[in-house]
Design an enzyme around this catalytic site. Sequence first.
Site, PDB file in Angstrom:
ATOM      1  CG  ASP A 176      68.160 -28.153 -32.008  1.00 49.30           C
ATOM      2  OD1 ASP A 176      67.833 -28.564 -31.217  1.00 49.30           O
ATOM      3  OD2 ASP A 176      68.047 -27.503 -33.533  1.00 49.30           O
ATOM      4  CG  HIS A 184      60.379 -22.665 -35.040  1.00 53.39           C
ATOM      5  ND1 HIS A 184      61.022 -21.928 -33.537  1.00 53.39           N
ATOM      6  CD2 HIS A 184      61.239 -23.410 -34.811  1.00 53.39           C
ATOM      7  CE1 HIS A 184      62.737 -22.731 -32.956  1.00 53.39           C
ATOM      8  NE2 HIS A 184      62.666 -23.479 -34.459  1.00 53.39           N
ATOM      9  CG  ASP A 191      65.379 -27.109 -31.392  1.00 50.24           C
ATOM     10  OD1 ASP A 191      65.011 -28.508 -31.867  1.00 50.24           O
ATOM     11  OD2 ASP A 191      65.403 -26.112 -31.710  1.00 50.24           O
ATOM     12  CG  HIS A 224      66.854 -23.160 -33.237  1.00 49.78           C
ATOM     13  ND1 HIS A 224      67.345 -24.186 -33.447  1.00 49.78           N
ATOM     14  CD2 HIS A 224      67.215 -22.776 -33.736  1.00 49.78           C
ATOM     15  CE1 HIS A 224      68.285 -25.122 -33.838  1.00 49.78           C
ATOM     16  NE2 HIS A 224      68.255 -23.242 -34.705  1.00 49.78           N
TER      17      HIS A 224
END
Length: 313
Positions: free
Chosen positions: A248, A124, A161, A163
């Site tokens: 995740d 990120h 991931d 996200h």
Amino acid sequence: MTLVYYHDIFLKHDTGGFHPESPRRLEAILTHLKATGLWDKLRVETPRKATEEDVALVHSREYINDVKEMARRGGGQLDPDTVVSRDSYEAALYAAGALVDAADAVMAGKATNAFCMVRPPGHHATPTRGMGFCLFNNVAIAARHLLSHHHLQRVLILDWDCHHGNGTQEAFYEEPKVFYISLHRWPFYPGTGSQGETGTGTGKGFTLNVPLAWNTHREEYLKVFEEVLKGRAKDYRPEFVLISAGFDTYAEDPIAGLGLEVEDFRRLTELTIEVARESASGRIVSCLEGGYSLEGLPLCVEHHLRALLGDRA
């Protein structure tokens, strides 16, 4: 041989007692890998600390100095989710250094692949901003290193991931030498990653986002993943594969989740290895990103590592 890069400094990145991205994640992985005997099958290396010049391959000097100064003052927060403690700057430098070391080792033929068991995570982190638990973008730094120091022309970054890796996408949005592929839950944090985001300028077509609904079943996820890997990823003929390995997407993850079971991460890894073998001599470096179930995360990592090792047990 599979290399694993790890340093105890990663446990000193203190995010606070109730933060999901805590040292307990690595402690749980270490305890499990040692209990299963898998740790003894791996060649564990201590990474070097990245230089500020390494980090500046991706991040602005101003942002690097901001993180450094915040840590020197004892810590603070880059945003409501992203914590800097006294030791976070050092930990972040070692995390980036692990990726650079691993890339160099695999390029030199010291191992076919490597897993960097690091924190803070990175995907990120944009060139000018830390966010989403991330300080420096470890995988992006490794990709830039492969371009600048090893003169590669086609680097694949595969991000599974849950996200979207907005920071990685931003770092290479105009770059044709890096193909960024992300499969992620959408709409979801951080709000980027729609199908229409495909790159710009000479980088047009070198970003592939595969947004998935929150209740995507594991069979559907694996089907889509295989289609992407055997299609666009294979056609790109990468010379090196970097994985932003977020766990995740595991169904029981407490803050994300996409329906995968722990054994599915073996399949994701095996499919990635197939692509890497065809054009990159199997060269893969994987980096820990998300994954917040202290019970499930170690099992997911175990399956990922067994696939990297070629261990069928």
